[in-house]
Design an enzyme around this catalytic site. Structure first.
Site, PDB file in Angstrom:
ATOM      1  N   LYS A 284      53.819  -6.329  47.666  1.00  0.00           N
ATOM      2  CA  LYS A 284      54.557  -6.854  46.625  1.00  0.00           C
ATOM      3  C   LYS A 284      54.693  -5.927  45.320  1.00  0.00           C
ATOM      4  CE  LYS A 284      55.426 -11.046  48.661  1.00  0.00           C
ATOM      5  NZ  LYS A 284      56.688 -11.273  49.101  1.00  0.00           N
TER       6      LYS A 284
ATOM      7  N   TYR B 199      48.770  -6.795  51.019  1.00  0.00           N
ATOM      8  CA  TYR B 199      49.849  -8.057  50.539  1.00  0.00           C
ATOM      9  C   TYR B 199      50.203  -7.466  49.100  1.00  0.00           C
ATOM     10  CZ  TYR B 199      51.914 -12.463  49.043  1.00  0.00           C
ATOM     11  OH  TYR B 199      52.868 -13.244  48.953  1.00  0.00           O
TER      12      TYR B 199
END
Ligand code: NAP
Length: 245
Positions: free
Chosen positions: A154, A150
């Protein structure tokens, strides 16, 4: 000077508009006068939006499907304002994350932004103007155990924002990124209603609370508006100071 922002006469597209932050942004844009296209994956979510905001257009597609998404976005017509909001969370120890999970997160959280933006930017270039906001997370700038995929995705969204901003500035297209801390949405509701989680995380947020969807939507609306005409390539945290701790 008034800080009210209006988007009358503009056409907007919001991905992940079925729930959470994206839904709030789609509603805010619609209420601010934009003809808004709400794109998401669950038809029922889009139906309830449409019931309340009949002017809204809806597109039901899985952003992980590159080709179908591309043709749906092409069919949506010209767009002046784009919010690449759709995203999925992912938690898992780096060493054990299976290929399917890496693909799922990259497909939705990163590749879909590239895909949707490529289509829409071509139209914006012809019309010589546009504004785009991509959704990152404070985890684009920090890691915790279990956030490898994640956080990496990002971080890539933040760099993509800068690269797009640089290339598209001559075409009068601004591209910015909003980076929230934990926000009350279906994505995080379970964790955020767990007292152990709150006890561990809340002391690290200097303002002493988690974010509401309106906190994030307000910043997105500002960055999309002409009030932010001199801002492009920026990553703006909506984190109550979380990144300071
Ligand atoms: P959410 O409540 O889970 O809502 C996400 C929306 O995106 C849903 O409508 C979902 O539709 C849609 N979506 C997900 N995958 C999709 C796909 N493959 N195709 C089409 N639509 C898809 O999430 P959120 O909390 O509002 O998060 C929005 C963005 O903010 C994400 O990029 C997230 O990473 C970021 N963010 C969230 C937080 C937080 O604490 N909530 C913090 C930092 C950053 P379905 O439900 O039908 O799948």
């Amino acid at each position: 000077m008034t800080m009210e922002v209006r988007f009358d006469g503009k056409r907007a597209l919001v991905t992940g508009a079925g729930k959470g932050i994206g839904r709030q942004v789609a509603i805010a844009l619609s209420e601010a006068g934009a003809e808004t296209v709400a794109l998401s994956r669950t038809q029922g979510d889009l139906d309830t939006l449409k019931q309340k905001y009949p002017r809204m257009k809806t597109v039901c597609v899985d952003l992980a499907d590159w080709d179908t998404t591309r043709s749906c976005v092409e069919d949506a017509g010209f767009i002046d304002i784009l919010v690449n909001n759709a995203g999925v969370g992912s938690v898992g120890q780096f060493v054990d994350v299976p290929k399917e999970e890496v693909d799922r997160v990259l497909d939705i959280d990163l590749k879909a932004i590239i895909n949707v933006s490529q289509v829409i930017v071509k139209g914006m270039m012809k019309r010589e103007g546009g504004a785009i906001v991509n959704l990152s997370s404070i985890y684009g700038q920090r890691v915790c155990v279990g956030s490898a995929i994640y956080s990496t995705t990002k971080a890539a969204v933040e760099m993509l924002t800068k690269a797009m901003a640089l290339e598209l500035a001559p075409n009068k297209i601004r591209v910015n990124c909003v980076s929230p801390t934990f926000t009350y949405t279906p994505m995080t509701m379970e964790a955020m209603s767990d007292p152990t989680f709150c006890k561990a995380v809340l002391p690290r947020i200097p303002v002493g609370r988690f974010a509401e969807v309106d906190d994030v939507a307000n910043m997105v609306m500002f960055l999309l508006s002409e009030k932010a005409a001199m801002t492009t390539g920026s990553v703006i945290a909506v984190d109550g100071g979380h990144l300071l701790t």
